[in-house]
Motif scaffolding. Sequence first.
Motif, PDB file in Angstrom:
ATOM      1  N   GLU A  24      -3.857   3.698  11.121  1.00  0.00           N
ATOM      2  CA  GLU A  24      -4.672   2.503  11.240  1.00  0.00           C
ATOM      3  C   GLU A  24      -5.804   2.742  12.243  1.00  0.00           C
ATOM      4  O   GLU A  24      -5.601   3.374  13.277  1.00  0.00           O
ATOM      5  CB  GLU A  24      -3.826   1.327  11.724  1.00  0.00           C
ATOM      6  CG  GLU A  24      -2.662   0.966  10.815  1.00  0.00           C
ATOM      7  CD  GLU A  24      -3.104   0.219   9.573  1.00  0.00           C
ATOM      8  OE1 GLU A  24      -4.135  -0.471   9.644  1.00  0.00           O
ATOM      9  OE2 GLU A  24      -2.423   0.326   8.542  1.00  0.00           O
ATOM     10  N   SER A  62      -6.907  -3.201   5.649  1.00  0.00           N
ATOM     11  CA  SER A  62      -5.529  -3.616   5.890  1.00  0.00           C
ATOM     12  C   SER A  62      -5.412  -4.929   6.650  1.00  0.00           C
ATOM     13  O   SER A  62      -4.413  -5.634   6.511  1.00  0.00           O
ATOM     14  CB  SER A  62      -4.772  -2.523   6.650  1.00  0.00           C
ATOM     15  OG  SER A  62      -5.429  -2.197   7.864  1.00  0.00           O
ATOM     16  N   SER A 119      -3.250 -10.226   7.651  1.00  0.00           N
ATOM     17  CA  SER A 119      -2.757  -8.856   7.655  1.00  0.00           C
ATOM     18  C   SER A 119      -2.038  -8.553   6.343  1.00  0.00           C
ATOM     19  O   SER A 119      -1.903  -9.419   5.478  1.00  0.00           O
ATOM     20  CB  SER A 119      -1.822  -8.633   8.845  1.00  0.00           C
ATOM     21  OG  SER A 119      -0.758  -9.573   8.826  1.00  0.00           O
ATOM     22  N   ASN A 122      -4.297  -4.552   1.272  1.00  0.00           N
ATOM     23  CA  ASN A 122      -4.287  -3.182   0.739  1.00  0.00           C
ATOM     24  C   ASN A 122      -5.443  -3.040  -0.246  1.00  0.00           C
ATOM     25  O   ASN A 122      -5.256  -2.831  -1.432  1.00  0.00           O
ATOM     26  CB  ASN A 122      -2.954  -2.882   0.063  1.00  0.00           C
ATOM     27  CG  ASN A 122      -2.800  -1.420  -0.301  1.00  0.00           C
ATOM     28  OD1 ASN A 122      -3.374  -0.539   0.341  1.00  0.00           O
ATOM     29  ND2 ASN A 122      -2.035  -1.148  -1.346  1.00  0.00           N
TER      30      ASN A 122
END
Length: 221
Positions: A24, A62, A119, A122
């Motif tokens: 990330e 993300s 959150s 994708n």
Amino acid sequence: MRGPTSILTATIALALSAAPSRAELIVFDNLAAGSPNGSFGVSNSRWVTQSFSTTSSGFILSEVALRLWNQNGTSGNFELQVWDALGASGRPGAQVGSAIYTGLAENLHSEYGSLLTVSGLNVTLVPDTAYYLVAAGANLADVPGSFGPRPGTLYWDATDVVTSPAYDTGDSGGNWRGPFSQNLYMKVTAASAPIPEPGTWAAMAIFAGGAAYAGWRRRKS
């Protein structure tokens, strides 16, 4: 009988399909920027957007966080969308896929500076490419006022610290105005393409060595 090469190929394919890990990284973050200066209204007809860019290693969206809040009791749906930057002079061009988030205005906080975080996203984007995060009213309800109903409106806080273009539109994404001398507070987190876990790579290496040795023994005999 399957040879070492075919077994190794099958093992690698199985390893690559195993649960991946992703690194990330933050591709845009001005949440700590100083000079707060008001807010941009977001309604069914007025959409607001702030740009960000992917990197060569972080292009799977993300998580997003933005200072979006609801001051006047607006109800109804709003959306967060991603747009490309293929419009005139780098303006927003077209929406990328469907909305990345649909929420209820009444679930937003009512205090100035409140943060909305989404959150678990994708969304695959192109690396090293500019995009826009758009906040758009979907079917926000009108709010009663002293002189009649007023359009339901949310508020996205702005700062005078400018690092990338920000725009708005008065006709639901048809004609983007700007760039402005302000930016909108947001944070965008992306991830690298999935890679096998370190343990998977180790298992592959061990098996590859064993397969090579077995092939050598077969040739010797």
